[in-house]
Design an enzyme around this catalytic site. Structure first.
Site, PDB file in Angstrom:
ATOM      1  N   HIS A 132      -0.780   0.340  -9.690  1.00 12.17           N
ATOM      2  CA  HIS A 132      -1.522  -0.512  -8.747  1.00 12.17           C
ATOM      3  C   HIS A 132      -2.190  -1.700  -9.466  1.00 12.17           C
ATOM      4  O   HIS A 132      -3.378  -1.951  -9.291  1.00 12.17           O
ATOM      5  CB  HIS A 132      -2.563   0.294  -7.953  1.00 12.17           C
ATOM      6  CG  HIS A 132      -3.015  -0.443  -6.714  1.00 12.17           C
ATOM      7  ND1 HIS A 132      -3.447   0.193  -5.571  1.00 12.17           N
ATOM      8  CD2 HIS A 132      -3.110  -1.779  -6.427  1.00 12.17           C
ATOM      9  CE1 HIS A 132      -3.787  -0.702  -4.654  1.00 12.17           C
ATOM     10  NE2 HIS A 132      -3.596  -1.908  -5.160  1.00 12.17           N
TER      11      HIS A 132
ATOM     12  N   ARG B 183       0.854  -1.188   0.000  1.00 13.32           N
ATOM     13  CA  ARG B 183       0.000   0.000   0.000  1.00 13.32           C
ATOM     14  C   ARG B 183       0.892   1.241   0.000  1.00 13.32           C
ATOM     15  O   ARG B 183       1.965   1.245   0.617  1.00 13.32           O
ATOM     16  CB  ARG B 183      -0.904   0.030   1.243  1.00 13.32           C
ATOM     17  CG  ARG B 183      -2.068  -0.933   1.184  1.00 13.32           C
ATOM     18  CD  ARG B 183      -3.106  -0.521   0.119  1.00 13.32           C
ATOM     19  NE  ARG B 183      -4.259  -1.407   0.096  1.00 13.32           N
ATOM     20  CZ  ARG B 183      -4.394  -2.461  -0.729  1.00 13.32           C
ATOM     21  NH1 ARG B 183      -3.451  -2.752  -1.606  1.00 13.32           N
ATOM     22  NH2 ARG B 183      -5.491  -3.201  -0.689  1.00 13.32           N
TER      23      ARG B 183
HETATM   24  P1  NAP Z   1      -1.781 -11.776   4.673  1.00 11.28           P
HETATM   25  O1  NAP Z   1      -1.889 -13.182   4.189  1.00 11.28           O
HETATM   26  O2  NAP Z   1      -2.755 -11.283   5.674  1.00 11.28           O
HETATM   27  O3  NAP Z   1      -0.290 -11.629   5.250  1.00 11.28           O
HETATM   28  C1  NAP Z   1       0.125 -10.519   5.934  1.00 11.28           C
HETATM   29  C2  NAP Z   1       1.537 -10.775   6.456  1.00 11.28           C
HETATM   30  O4  NAP Z   1       2.027  -9.559   7.056  1.00 11.28           O
HETATM   31  C3  NAP Z   1       1.571 -11.843   7.549  1.00 11.28           C
HETATM   32  O5  NAP Z   1       2.744 -12.626   7.415  1.00 11.28           O
HETATM   33  C4  NAP Z   1       1.643 -11.016   8.827  1.00 11.28           C
HETATM   34  O6  NAP Z   1       2.288 -11.645   9.909  1.00 11.28           O
HETATM   35  C5  NAP Z   1       2.483  -9.854   8.354  1.00 11.28           C
HETATM   36  N1  NAP Z   1       2.295  -8.712   9.243  1.00 11.28           N
HETATM   37  C6  NAP Z   1       1.175  -7.999   9.498  1.00 11.28           C
HETATM   38  N2  NAP Z   1       1.404  -7.035  10.409  1.00 11.28           N
HETATM   39  C7  NAP Z   1       2.707  -7.142  10.736  1.00 11.28           C
HETATM   40  C8  NAP Z   1       3.547  -6.451  11.638  1.00 11.28           C
HETATM   41  N3  NAP Z   1       3.083  -5.438  12.400  1.00 11.28           N
HETATM   42  N4  NAP Z   1       4.837  -6.837  11.739  1.00 11.28           N
HETATM   43  C9  NAP Z   1       5.310  -7.874  11.000  1.00 11.28           C
HETATM   44  N5  NAP Z   1       4.568  -8.568  10.113  1.00 11.28           N
HETATM   45  C10 NAP Z   1       3.276  -8.209   9.992  1.00 11.28           C
HETATM   46  O7  NAP Z   1      -1.826 -10.758   3.441  1.00 11.28           O
HETATM   47  P2  NAP Z   1      -1.553 -11.060   1.896  1.00 11.28           P
HETATM   48  O8  NAP Z   1      -2.706 -11.755   1.291  1.00 11.28           O
HETATM   49  O9  NAP Z   1      -0.221 -11.690   1.775  1.00 11.28           O
HETATM   50  O10 NAP Z   1      -1.519  -9.565   1.309  1.00 11.28           O
HETATM   51  C11 NAP Z   1      -0.583  -8.596   1.763  1.00 11.28           C
HETATM   52  C12 NAP Z   1      -0.930  -7.219   1.245  1.00 11.28           C
HETATM   53  O11 NAP Z   1      -0.594  -7.094  -0.136  1.00 11.28           O
HETATM   54  C13 NAP Z   1      -2.418  -6.857   1.275  1.00 11.28           C
HETATM   55  O12 NAP Z   1      -2.820  -6.435   2.569  1.00 11.28           O
HETATM   56  C14 NAP Z   1      -2.508  -5.731   0.265  1.00 11.28           C
HETATM   57  O13 NAP Z   1      -2.357  -4.482   0.892  1.00 11.28           O
HETATM   58  C15 NAP Z   1      -1.312  -5.982  -0.669  1.00 11.28           C
HETATM   59  N6  NAP Z   1      -1.747  -6.311  -2.061  1.00 11.28           N
HETATM   60  C16 NAP Z   1      -1.380  -5.473  -3.074  1.00 11.28           C
HETATM   61  C17 NAP Z   1      -1.719  -5.795  -4.369  1.00 11.28           C
HETATM   62  C18 NAP Z   1      -1.277  -4.943  -5.527  1.00 11.28           C
HETATM   63  O14 NAP Z   1      -1.724  -5.150  -6.652  1.00 11.28           O
HETATM   64  N7  NAP Z   1      -0.392  -4.004  -5.322  1.00 11.28           N
HETATM   65  C19 NAP Z   1      -2.460  -6.954  -4.655  1.00 11.28           C
HETATM   66  C20 NAP Z   1      -2.813  -7.765  -3.595  1.00 11.28           C
HETATM   67  C21 NAP Z   1      -2.455  -7.443  -2.287  1.00 11.28           C
HETATM   68  P3  NAP Z   1       1.670 -12.977  10.583  1.00 11.28           P
HETATM   69  O15 NAP Z   1       1.830 -14.050   9.539  1.00 11.28           O
HETATM   70  O16 NAP Z   1       2.542 -13.195  11.748  1.00 11.28           O
HETATM   71  O17 NAP Z   1       0.233 -12.680  10.893  1.00 11.28           O
HETATM   72  C1  GLV Z   2      -4.998  -5.040  -4.180  1.00  9.20           C
HETATM   73  O1  GLV Z   2      -4.422  -4.034  -3.937  1.00  9.20           O
HETATM   74  C2  GLV Z   2      -5.434  -5.969  -3.189  1.00  9.20           C
HETATM   75  O2  GLV Z   2      -5.383  -5.654  -1.986  1.00  9.20           O
HETATM   76  O3  GLV Z   2      -5.836  -7.087  -3.577  1.00  9.20           O
END
Ligand code: NAP
Ligand code: GLV
Length: 309
Positions: free
Chosen positions: A272, A224
């Site tokens: 994005h 983000r």
């Molecule tokens: P997720 O499965 O919820 O994983 C989040 C990870 O971040 C987990 O490993 C979590 O730790 C860690 N985390 C959260 N807070 C933390 C902290 N304070 N300190 C250290 N680690 C922390 O999320 P995801 O599905 O992988 O997605 C991640 C992010 O990618 C989304 O929230 C979104 O903002 C972004 N995204 C962007 C796009 C794009 O096109 N640019 C597309 C999709 C997603 P734990 O495992 O210990 O809980």
């Molecule tokens: C895109 O930014 C997502 O959070 O899937």
């Protein structure tokens, strides 16, 4: 059964068609044509108008179109008594891994320098490291971070990962907590952010973190825009502390025309779309969750409102 789709994207008819095919008993309404609010059972939303979801009295589940739910839960009117399912689907995961691998390889092989050489018709072979000699750090070892980390390790990069809780991921050196962040930053020649945006992670990509990284390191932010302190990145590029960055997300989107990032040759900017949720790949996960909800069984990938992700 009634399903409400609310997003400013142009994909409403594709979602309607995919949901209809997967569950012919589902009628998909497209905001702002919602009909009787009391008849809506499920909503699939991306940055809905403030107050809309709270005005639907019989919602059973809310699905976030994105993996990140900040655009939903940051709204003070968001109805926290309704379970929120964040998007987890193979197309979104694999699309993000493609983006991360693309950008990591680009910085590893100095793609920007070769592009400049070509523009200048300059023939300049370079000695460089191979992947096993390059350390890549991944902030966030969730669904997206783990998949990317495992693929990068498969390419023989040395991969470090950072999460909130202690983790074990094959071929990835895992760190957690504040001390873990220092260790990851200090070793990462390429640092990838795949964290959710929460009170703890906002502004985490800042001058203090950059100062801990090896001189000339690169940053990839696909999470983000508000993870990054934009002026700190510009200062780190000016001083040479960082040599480049790939940015897919920004404080203001679309990135305004007069934003200084556009003019920086050390930046690779994408709009994005590092990875996008598609009805083609995501519909099955939604209808599976609805089936579990109808059967009174636990639904996976629910957001913990206290943690913020
Ligand atoms: P997720 O499965 O919820 O994983 C989040 C990870 O971040 C987990 O490993 C979590 O730790 C860690 N985390 C959260 N807070 C933390 C902290 N304070 N300190 C250290 N680690 C922390 O999320 P995801 O599905 O992988 O997605 C991640 C992010 O990618 C989304 O929230 C979104 O903002 C972004 N995204 C962007 C796009 C794009 O096109 N640019 C597309 C999709 C997603 P734990 O495992 O210990 O809980
Ligand atoms: C895109 O930014 C997502 O959070 O899937």
């Amino acid at each position: 059964m009634r399903f409400l789709f609310v997003s400013n994207s142009d994909s409403a008819s594709a979602w309607q068609k995919a949901l209809q095919q997967a569950r012919p008993d589902i009628t998909t309404m497209v905001y702002p044509q919602i009909g009787d609010p009391a008849l809506i059972d499920y909503a699939l939303a991306w940055r809905p108008p403030s107050g809309l979801l709270a005005s639907l009295p019989n919602l059973k589940l809310i699905f976030s179109i994105g993996a990140g739910v900040d655009g939903l839960v940051d709204d003070p009117t968001y109805p926290r008594d309704i379970p929120l399912v964040r998007m987890v689907e193979w197309g979104l995961t694999e699309g993000m891994t493609d983006y991360v691998v693309w950008q990591v390889l680009s910085w590893h092989r100095q793609a920007v320098l070769y592009w400049r050489d070509q523009q200048a018709k300059r023939w300049k072979p370079r000695h460089r490291k191979v992947a096993r000699e390059r350390t890549v750090g991944i902030l966030g070892l969730g669904v997206l971070g783990q998949d990317a980390a495992i693929k990068l390790a498969g390419l023989r990069f040395r991969v470090l990962g950072w999460s909130r809780n202690e983790k074990q991921v094959p071929d990835v050196e895992c760190f957690h907590g504040e001390a873990g962040l220092v260790q990851v930053a200090a070793q990462s020649e390429i640092l990838v952010c795949l964290l959710p945006l929460t009170n703890e992670t906002v502004g985490i990509l800042n001058r203090d973190l950059f100062a801990q990284m090896p001189k000339g390191a690169c940053l990839i932010n696909a999470a983000r825009g508000r993870h990054l302190v934009e002026e700190d990145l510009l200062a780190a590029l000016d001083s040479g502390q960082l040599s480049g960055a790939s940015l897919d997300v920004f404080h203001d989107e679309p990135l305004p025309n007069d934003h200084p990032f556009w003019d920086r040759p050390e930046l690779v900017i994408t709009p994005h779309d590092a990875s996008l949720t598609s009805p083609r790949t995501a519909t099955q996960s939604i209808v599976d969750a609805i089936a579990l909800c109808e059967a009174g069984k636990p639904v996976p990938n629910l957001v913990d409102f206290e943690r913020g992700y």
